[in-house]
Structures are given as structure tokens and as C-alpha cells.
Write an enzyme that holds these catalytic residues in place. Sequence first.
Site, mmCIF file in Angstrom:
data_model
loop_
_atom_site.group_PDB
_atom_site.id
_atom_site.type_symbol
_atom_site.label_atom_id
_atom_site.label_comp_id
_atom_site.label_asym_id
_atom_site.label_seq_id
_atom_site.Cartn_x
_atom_site.Cartn_y
_atom_site.Cartn_z
ATOM 1 N N TYR A 178 -2.760 -1.136 10.501
ATOM 2 C CA TYR A 178 -2.657 -1.332 8.948
ATOM 3 C C TYR A 178 -1.242 -0.693 8.437
ATOM 4 C CZ TYR A 178 -4.179 -0.887 3.807
ATOM 5 O OH TYR A 178 -4.219 -1.252 2.447
ATOM 6 N N SER B 91 0.871 -1.016 0.097
ATOM 7 C CA SER B 91 0.021 -0.152 -0.050
ATOM 8 C C SER B 91 0.974 1.305 -0.021
ATOM 9 C CB SER B 91 -1.101 0.103 1.271
ATOM 10 O OG SER B 91 -1.651 1.066 1.444
HETATM 11 P P1 NAD Z 1 -11.358 -6.284 -0.462
HETATM 12 O O1 NAD Z 1 -12.112 -6.117 0.610
HETATM 13 O O2 NAD Z 1 -12.163 -5.953 -1.868
HETATM 14 O O3 NAD Z 1 -10.605 -7.606 -0.835
HETATM 15 C C1 NAD Z 1 -10.199 -8.508 0.349
HETATM 16 C C2 NAD Z 1 -10.042 -9.874 0.118
HETATM 17 O O4 NAD Z 1 -9.304 -10.483 1.189
HETATM 18 C C3 NAD Z 1 -11.450 -10.502 -0.365
HETATM 19 O O5 NAD Z 1 -11.372 -11.569 -1.280
HETATM 20 C C4 NAD Z 1 -11.574 -11.316 1.266
HETATM 21 O O6 NAD Z 1 -12.528 -12.171 1.289
HETATM 22 C C5 NAD Z 1 -10.135 -11.591 1.646
HETATM 23 N N1 NAD Z 1 -10.106 -12.150 2.930
HETATM 24 C C6 NAD Z 1 -10.412 -11.379 4.053
HETATM 25 N N2 NAD Z 1 -10.142 -11.752 5.323
HETATM 26 C C7 NAD Z 1 -9.617 -13.060 4.927
HETATM 27 C C8 NAD Z 1 -8.966 -14.123 5.556
HETATM 28 N N3 NAD Z 1 -9.012 -14.175 6.792
HETATM 29 N N4 NAD Z 1 -8.498 -15.140 4.907
HETATM 30 C C9 NAD Z 1 -8.392 -15.215 3.566
HETATM 31 N N5 NAD Z 1 -8.785 -14.023 2.874
HETATM 32 C C10 NAD Z 1 -9.555 -12.864 3.458
HETATM 33 O O7 NAD Z 1 -10.160 -5.284 -0.526
HETATM 34 P P2 NAD Z 1 -8.975 -4.758 -1.615
HETATM 35 O O8 NAD Z 1 -9.216 -3.316 -1.647
HETATM 36 O O9 NAD Z 1 -9.032 -5.597 -2.756
HETATM 37 O O10 NAD Z 1 -7.622 -5.157 -0.775
HETATM 38 C C11 NAD Z 1 -6.764 -6.040 -1.301
HETATM 39 C C12 NAD Z 1 -5.504 -5.653 -0.678
HETATM 40 O O11 NAD Z 1 -5.028 -4.335 -1.354
HETATM 41 C C13 NAD Z 1 -5.283 -5.575 0.612
HETATM 42 O O12 NAD Z 1 -4.065 -6.141 1.018
HETATM 43 C C14 NAD Z 1 -5.297 -3.985 0.918
HETATM 44 O O13 NAD Z 1 -4.636 -3.618 2.062
HETATM 45 C C15 NAD Z 1 -4.497 -3.576 -0.390
HETATM 46 N N6 NAD Z 1 -4.594 -2.205 -0.557
HETATM 47 C C16 NAD Z 1 -5.921 -1.966 -1.273
HETATM 48 C C17 NAD Z 1 -6.106 -0.360 -1.307
HETATM 49 C C18 NAD Z 1 -7.393 0.250 -1.792
HETATM 50 O O14 NAD Z 1 -7.425 1.489 -1.863
HETATM 51 N N7 NAD Z 1 -8.489 -0.770 -1.817
HETATM 52 C C19 NAD Z 1 -5.102 0.490 -1.347
HETATM 53 C C20 NAD Z 1 -3.800 -0.226 -1.242
HETATM 54 C C21 NAD Z 1 -3.727 -1.255 -0.664
#
Ligand code: NAD
Length: 259
Positions: free
Chosen positions: A155, A142
Site C-alpha cells: 500500500y 493517502s
Molecule cells: P472502500 O473500501 O470504501 O472503497 C473502495 C472502492 O474500490 C469500492 O467502491 C470497491 O468496490 C472498489 N474496488 C475494489 N476493488 C476494485 C477493482 N478491482 N476494480 C474496481 N473497483 C474496485 O475504501 P475507501 O476507504 O473509500 O478507499 C478509497 C480510496 O481512498 C482508496 O484508494 C484508499 O487507498 C484511499 N484512502 C482511504 C483512506 C481511509 O482511511 N479510508 C485513507 C487514505 C486513502
Amino acid sequence: MLKGKNAVVTGSTSGIGLAIARGLAAEGVNITLNGFGDAGEIEKLRAGLETEFGIKAVYSGADLTKASECAGLVKFGEEKLGSVDILVNNAGVQYVSPVEDFPDEKWDLIIALNLSAAFHAIKAAVPGMKARKWGRIINTASAHALVASPFKSAYVSAKHGIAGLTKTIALETATFGITVNAICPGYVWTPLVEKQIPDTAKARGITEEQVKEFLLAEQPTKEFVTVDQVAALAVFLAGENAKSITGSLQQIDGGWVAE
Ligand code: NAD
């Protein structure tokens, strides 16, 4: 060149992970999907990948807050598809609160899922990659791996940890044809961001409408990053042209951390 490789993408039932799984599948990579959600919807995603891209897709509902299930997920991918050539550590959750009110169990959950799960999965996947002299490990970090924001103590700590883990494993595996990189997205419009709107509004004393504007204030482009842009970067990092890129933290944040 990726055709016929096998990938595990954690947290790929939604958001960024799903887009990365689709991006890799479009290159002919077989996919182990992982994450939570409605069983029928997940089966639709799995079967959809197979019919749309002509690859093999399997699903594991491993709960990656548990060390044994992280290793078990890699084993599952190796058994079902033959190997784990590409490991994408992507599953993650967020929690927003001032530190004095931050629940201990949320800290433990976020460190377990957003940081320790990557360690356990990498530990399980590296022996096979070393033996085959080829591997790609891509960690979804991130912008918060590089800079902090208030009220996200767990986080930001986990994501800074992922940055260190990425560099360390890159050094350990550099002579084995394995690369290890982190993608550092800014705000991407996914359920993870959508879900933090009410708590962010509460913690900062602003309305939910103001939060969206507030989030984009961090990004000089004033636009959310898209999941497909992040997926395209992951596919590039998995490819042959990225073989000299290792130990890197790839910013894809509309200029956020340049400020
Ligand atoms: P999201 O909520 O759409 O997806 C999260 C995924 O993780 C889902 O498939 C969920 O089922 C899974 N998950 C949750 N708990 C779990 C567990 N205990 N075991 C296995 N799987 C589990 O979120 P996203 O935005 O796509 O985030 C994905 C990654 O990207 C994360 O690591 C997040 O920190 C990172 N990220 C997101 C953003 C953003 O702005 N959305 C920015 C930077 C980084």
C-alpha cells in the site's frame, strides 16, 4: 462552472469514491460510477444520483486490476456521457502483514489497483482532455503517499508511486488546461479501514478495540477525517479556482504528516 462536465470516479460504489461522486453530482457533473458490490444496491445509487441531483449517471463494473478494463472504463464514460473531463482515480484496497508473510498475490493486486490502474486510466483519458484543452485528474492517494507505516509494504509503495505519477503527469499536461493532483487523506472511517482492523490487531499484537485508538494516535486531531470533507476537497480541485493548483499532494489528515 462544473455543470454539464462528465466525470469518471473509480471505486465509487462505497466510501470516499461514493462521496466524491455525490459531491461532483451536486455541482451538476454527470457521473460514471465504478466499483464492486450488490447489483441492486449499485443501481439504487446510480438512479438516486440522477433523481437527487438531476444529472446523468451510468455504471461500469470494470475490474481495474486489469489494464484493458481501465482503458475500457474511460472509453465507456466517453461513449455514454460524451467525454471524460474529470477523472478521479480512487479505487483501492489495503492488506496488512509483516513483509515476510506478505502474499505475493496481494502485492500484485495492490500495485495493480492502487497504482497501475491510475496510469492506465490517465493514459486513456489524457488525449480527450488535451483535445478539449480542459481536464481535471484527481488521484486519491493517502498520508501513506508521504510517510510509511509498518506492515503495509504494498500500500505504501503504491501510494508513494501515485505521488510520483501525479507530479509527472501534471508536468506533461500543464499547458493544456489540465490539472493533476493527489488527495492524501489520513484515516477516514470507511469499509477499507474497518476491514483492516483484525489484521492490524494481529500484526501488532493488540486487541481490535485498541486498533481504533491506535489509528487515531497518528492523527493529532484525534478524529477520523470524513468522506464528505475529502469530497469537498475533490470538488474544489475540480473547480475553476483550482486551475493553478497542479502537481500537488493535498494533505487532509488531521495533522498526521506534520509530526
Ligand atoms: P472502500 O473500501 O470504501 O472503497 C473502495 C472502492 O474500490 C469500492 O467502491 C470497491 O468496490 C472498489 N474496488 C475494489 N476493488 C476494485 C477493482 N478491482 N476494480 C474496481 N473497483 C474496485 O475504501 P475507501 O476507504 O473509500 O478507499 C478509497 C480510496 O481512498 C482508496 O484508494 C484508499 O487507498 C484511499 N484512502 C482511504 C483512506 C481511509 O482511511 N479510508 C485513507 C487514505 C486513502
